[in-house]
Design an enzyme around this catalytic site. Structure first.
Site, PDB file in Angstrom:
ATOM      1  CB  SER A  77       1.316  -3.474  14.733  1.00 53.04           C
ATOM      2  OG  SER A  77       1.833  -3.255  15.599  1.00 53.04           O
ATOM      3  CE1 TYR A 123      -0.125   2.668  14.202  1.00 49.20           C
ATOM      4  CE2 TYR A 123       0.982   0.906  16.345  1.00 49.20           C
ATOM      5  CZ  TYR A 123       0.340   1.498  15.424  1.00 49.20           C
ATOM      6  OH  TYR A 123       1.184   0.991  13.918  1.00 49.20           O
ATOM      7  CE  LYS A 175      -1.928   0.664  12.558  1.00 50.10           C
ATOM      8  NZ  LYS A 175      -2.077   0.823  11.800  1.00 50.10           N
TER       9      LYS A 175
HETATM   10  P1  NAD Z   1       4.519   5.784   7.920  1.00 54.87           P
HETATM   11  O1  NAD Z   1       3.948   7.524   7.934  1.00 54.87           O
HETATM   12  O2  NAD Z   1       5.976   6.083   7.379  1.00 54.87           O
HETATM   13  O3  NAD Z   1       3.311   5.873   6.355  1.00 54.87           O
HETATM   14  C1  NAD Z   1       2.011   6.445   6.360  1.00 54.87           C
HETATM   15  C2  NAD Z   1       1.838   7.193   5.074  1.00 54.87           C
HETATM   16  O4  NAD Z   1       0.609   7.178   5.095  1.00 54.87           O
HETATM   17  C3  NAD Z   1       2.577   8.409   5.232  1.00 54.87           C
HETATM   18  O5  NAD Z   1       3.159   9.169   4.486  1.00 54.87           O
HETATM   19  C4  NAD Z   1       1.193   9.596   6.119  1.00 54.87           C
HETATM   20  O6  NAD Z   1       1.835  10.870   5.011  1.00 54.87           O
HETATM   21  C5  NAD Z   1       0.404   9.055   5.252  1.00 54.87           C
HETATM   22  N1  NAD Z   1      -1.284   9.321   6.105  1.00 54.87           N
HETATM   23  C6  NAD Z   1      -1.396   8.771   7.217  1.00 54.87           C
HETATM   24  N2  NAD Z   1      -2.705   9.524   7.274  1.00 54.87           N
HETATM   25  C7  NAD Z   1      -3.332   9.751   5.898  1.00 54.87           C
HETATM   26  C8  NAD Z   1      -4.743   9.813   5.717  1.00 54.87           C
HETATM   27  N3  NAD Z   1      -5.348  10.918   6.220  1.00 54.87           N
HETATM   28  N4  NAD Z   1      -4.219  10.185   4.432  1.00 54.87           N
HETATM   29  C9  NAD Z   1      -3.603   9.828   3.320  1.00 54.87           C
HETATM   30  N5  NAD Z   1      -2.011   9.679   4.198  1.00 54.87           N
HETATM   31  C10 NAD Z   1      -2.203   9.565   4.973  1.00 54.87           C
HETATM   32  O7  NAD Z   1       4.528   4.553   8.178  1.00 54.87           O
HETATM   33  P2  NAD Z   1       5.056   3.564   8.107  1.00 54.87           P
HETATM   34  O8  NAD Z   1       5.851   2.814   9.342  1.00 54.87           O
HETATM   35  O9  NAD Z   1       5.185   3.554   6.418  1.00 54.87           O
HETATM   36  O10 NAD Z   1       3.779   2.523   7.650  1.00 54.87           O
HETATM   37  C11 NAD Z   1       3.084   2.221   7.158  1.00 54.87           C
HETATM   38  C12 NAD Z   1       1.654   1.301   8.219  1.00 54.87           C
HETATM   39  O11 NAD Z   1       1.772   0.165   8.291  1.00 54.87           O
HETATM   40  C13 NAD Z   1       0.714   1.867   8.930  1.00 54.87           C
HETATM   41  O12 NAD Z   1      -0.385   1.805   9.402  1.00 54.87           O
HETATM   42  C14 NAD Z   1       1.020   1.723  10.417  1.00 54.87           C
HETATM   43  O13 NAD Z   1       0.304   2.128  11.396  1.00 54.87           O
HETATM   44  C15 NAD Z   1       1.770   0.309  10.041  1.00 54.87           C
HETATM   45  N6  NAD Z   1       2.436  -0.163  11.403  1.00 54.87           N
HETATM   46  C16 NAD Z   1       4.244   0.301  10.969  1.00 54.87           C
HETATM   47  C17 NAD Z   1       4.783   0.223  11.722  1.00 54.87           C
HETATM   48  C18 NAD Z   1       6.249   0.127  12.205  1.00 54.87           C
HETATM   49  O14 NAD Z   1       7.221  -0.355  12.815  1.00 54.87           O
HETATM   50  N7  NAD Z   1       6.531   0.805  10.887  1.00 54.87           N
HETATM   51  C19 NAD Z   1       4.821  -1.382  12.154  1.00 54.87           C
HETATM   52  C20 NAD Z   1       3.811  -1.939  12.605  1.00 54.87           C
HETATM   53  C21 NAD Z   1       2.294  -2.018  11.991  1.00 54.87           C
HETATM   54  C1  WQD Z   2      12.353  -1.447  20.109  1.00 55.66           C
HETATM   55  C2  WQD Z   2      13.370  -2.380  20.990  1.00 55.66           C
HETATM   56  C3  WQD Z   2      12.872  -0.289  22.826  1.00 55.66           C
HETATM   57  C4  WQD Z   2      14.376   3.039  21.086  1.00 55.66           C
HETATM   58  C5  WQD Z   2       7.142   0.699  18.273  1.00 55.66           C
HETATM   59  C6  WQD Z   2       5.316   0.458  18.504  1.00 55.66           C
HETATM   60  C7  WQD Z   2       5.144  -1.322  18.102  1.00 55.66           C
HETATM   61  C8  WQD Z   2       5.462  -0.925  16.237  1.00 55.66           C
HETATM   62  C9  WQD Z   2       6.762  -0.946  16.343  1.00 55.66           C
HETATM   63  C10 WQD Z   2       3.230  -0.250  15.220  1.00 55.66           C
HETATM   64  C11 WQD Z   2      12.313  -1.267  22.401  1.00 55.66           C
HETATM   65  C12 WQD Z   2      14.604  -0.136  22.863  1.00 55.66           C
HETATM   66  C13 WQD Z   2      14.479   2.125  21.581  1.00 55.66           C
HETATM   67  C14 WQD Z   2      16.268   3.634  21.617  1.00 55.66           C
HETATM   68  C15 WQD Z   2      15.519   1.192  23.239  1.00 55.66           C
HETATM   69  N1  WQD Z   2       4.400   0.237  15.387  1.00 55.66           N
HETATM   70  N2  WQD Z   2      15.169   1.076  22.042  1.00 55.66           N
HETATM   71  N3  WQD Z   2      16.320   2.611  22.021  1.00 55.66           N
HETATM   72  O1  WQD Z   2       9.174  -1.348  21.748  1.00 55.66           O
HETATM   73  O2  WQD Z   2       8.486  -2.681  20.106  1.00 55.66           O
HETATM   74  O3  WQD Z   2       7.362  -1.277  19.256  1.00 55.66           O
HETATM   75  O4  WQD Z   2       7.012   0.153  16.992  1.00 55.66           O
HETATM   76  O5  WQD Z   2       2.441  -1.122  15.061  1.00 55.66           O
HETATM   77  O6  WQD Z   2       3.048  -0.382  18.002  1.00 55.66           O
HETATM   78  O7  WQD Z   2       5.401   0.192  20.520  1.00 55.66           O
HETATM   79  O8  WQD Z   2       9.750  -1.278  19.239  1.00 55.66           O
HETATM   80  O9  WQD Z   2      11.554   0.558  17.558  1.00 55.66           O
HETATM   81  O10 WQD Z   2      10.748   1.708  19.826  1.00 55.66           O
HETATM   82  O11 WQD Z   2      11.669  -0.320  20.182  1.00 55.66           O
HETATM   83  O12 WQD Z   2      16.757   0.620  23.841  1.00 55.66           O
HETATM   84  O13 WQD Z   2      15.653   4.484  21.793  1.00 55.66           O
HETATM   85  O14 WQD Z   2      14.659  -0.961  21.499  1.00 55.66           O
HETATM   86  O15 WQD Z   2      12.837  -0.225  24.734  1.00 55.66           O
HETATM   87  O16 WQD Z   2      12.797  -2.853  23.366  1.00 55.66           O
HETATM   88  P1  WQD Z   2       8.157  -1.520  19.844  1.00 55.66           P
HETATM   89  P2  WQD Z   2      10.893   0.536  19.087  1.00 55.66           P
END
Ligand code: NAD
Ligand code: WQD
Length: 344
Positions: A127, A152, A156
């Site tokens: 991330s 969290y 990562k």
């Molecule tokens: P998500 O929660 O939709 O998907 C994660 C999936 O993993 C879920 O279906 C959950 O049921 C499953 N899971 C969790 N723990 C598990 C375990 N122990 N065994 C088996 N399954 C398990 O999340 P996402 O948004 O699709 O994110 C996927 C990956 O990307 C994650 O590693 C997350 O940290 C990373 N990521 C997400 C974002 C974001 O903003 N969505 C940003 C950066 C990184």
């Molecule tokens: C985006 C912008 C908020 C909600 C988070 C995790 C990060 C990454 C992605 C996984 C910000 C603003 C939000 C609301 C708002 N995940 N906001 N009103 O903060 O970039 O990151 O998700 O790795 O680790 O911290 O994403 O979607 O929460 O916010 O004004 O109700 O929207 O302040 O500026 P963020 P977000």
């Protein structure tokens, strides 16, 4: 023979979109998910979209024996894409050990099992959170890693190091660490998308739920930041563009095209969008007026971050270029689909 790929977290948001792209590109997919943050019917929807039903195993990545059994049941797995993790930043502050256990042990189990089953490649979901507030924008892969703001975020960083240390120790593993910026939107079919648990913490699900009338109004967290309109800036990347990068990265590993046994890529668009710009783009894309108000800052928010995706563009031949209006329309179509199907 199709190459077989294991996708952990494959019924989740990014995982499900990636399974679709893998199957469309000719890979055979085995999904492992414990359904802690997704639904089993996602498998049906993937089948509806692609015409192919992926294998699905309801197994927890923390369960070493259970994962061992999956590798045995599906011999010849070539690579793993590891999405499974807990991802709610706020919850990780309340329940750090749950996050450390789930996110670290799941990866450790995989890294132990891969050599045992002759699986040589892994893609890990990292991330942009590892950069914290970068000193230089746009942020490249060479930017320093900042002390994590949450358990969290720390998982990562530590997981990236676990992969590096394991490979450096001589394990027969090649890895790609993908640092996602802010994934948004849903598949154009509106059959899969993001399913937030409870009140959404992320911006776009909150926007679509407000537009649908599920939430009364969107709170915009701060308009007094050092940015052109005072609201925070992020790099919002379309989840389908993001999913496609995983297919390319997996192919790169399997074809032995890596320059290093551990490679890192930023996956973003290279464009920063403010919260207010996103809100107005949503209104323009959908014709729906959004009820919102400016409120105070959210603790711990990064002020501005967007990617320099040049390395991924050049090395992977990949670019996230879906126009933001199309992306926001896809998020809205997904919300409409959830209403029509009675899910939300
Ligand atoms: P998500 O929660 O939709 O998907 C994660 C999936 O993993 C879920 O279906 C959950 O049921 C499953 N899971 C969790 N723990 C598990 C375990 N122990 N065994 C088996 N399954 C398990 O999340 P996402 O948004 O699709 O994110 C996927 C990956 O990307 C994650 O590693 C997350 O940290 C990373 N990521 C997400 C974002 C974001 O903003 N969505 C940003 C950066 C990184
Ligand atoms: C985006 C912008 C908020 C909600 C988070 C995790 C990060 C990454 C992605 C996984 C910000 C603003 C939000 C609301 C708002 N995940 N906001 N009103 O903060 O970039 O990151 O998700 O790795 O680790 O911290 O994403 O979607 O929460 O916010 O004004 O109700 O929207 O302040 O500026 P963020 P977000």
């Amino acid at each position: 023979m199709k190459e077989r790929i294991l996708v952990t977290g494959g019924t989740g948001y990014i995982g499900s979109h990636t399974v679709v792209e893998l199957q469309n590109s000719g890979y055979e997919v085995v999904i492992v998910d414990n359904l802690s943050n997704s639904r089993a019917d996602v498998v049906d929807h993937i089948e509806q979209i692609t015409g192919i039903r992926p294998a699905f195993e309801h197994v927890d990545c923390l369960d070493y024996e259970g994962m061992d059994a999956v590798f045995k049941k599906y011999p010849g797995i070539k690579g793993v894409i590891h999405f499974a993790a807990s991802k709610a930043v706020g919850e990780s502050v309340q329940k750090p050990l749950l996050y450390y256990r789930n996110n670290l042990v799941s990866l450790i189990n995989l890294l132990e099992l891969m050599p045992k089953h002759n699986v040589g490649g892994i893609i890990f979901s990292s991330s942009c959170t590892v950069y914290g507030q970068p000193d230089v924008l746009p942020v490249t892969e060479a930017a320093p890693i900042k002390k994590a703001e949450s358990p969290y975020g720390n998982t990562k960083q530590v997981n990236e190091e676990i992969v590096r240390d394991t490979v450096a120790s001589g394990a027969p593993i090649n890895a790609i660490l993908l640092r996602y910026f802010n994934p948004i939107g849903a598949h154009p079919s509106a059959l899969i998308g993001e399913l937030p648990n409870g009140v959404p913490q992320n911006l776009v699900p909150y926007v679509t739920q407000t537009a649908m009338g599920i939430r009364e109004k969107l709170s915009v967290f701060g308009d007094d930041y050092d940015t052109p309109d005072g609201s925070c800036i992020r790099d919002y990347i379309y989840v389908v563009d993001l999913a496609k990068a995983h297919v390319i990265a997996m192919k790169r590993i399997l074809e032995g095209k890596q320059k290093d046994k551990v490679e890192v890529f930023n996956l973003g668009t290279g464009r920063g969008l403010s919260v207010l710009e996103l809100v107005h783009s949503f209104e323009e894309a959908t014709g729906v007026k959004l009820n919102y108000q400016i409120v105070g800052r959210r603790a711990g928010d990064i002020v501005k971050v967007w990617a320099d995706p040049t390395y991924a563009n050049q090395e992977l031949g990949w670019k996230a270029d879906t126009p933001i209006l199309d992306v926001l329309r896809s998020a809205w179509n997904w919300q409409v689909h959830l209403r029509e199907t009675g899910v939300q």
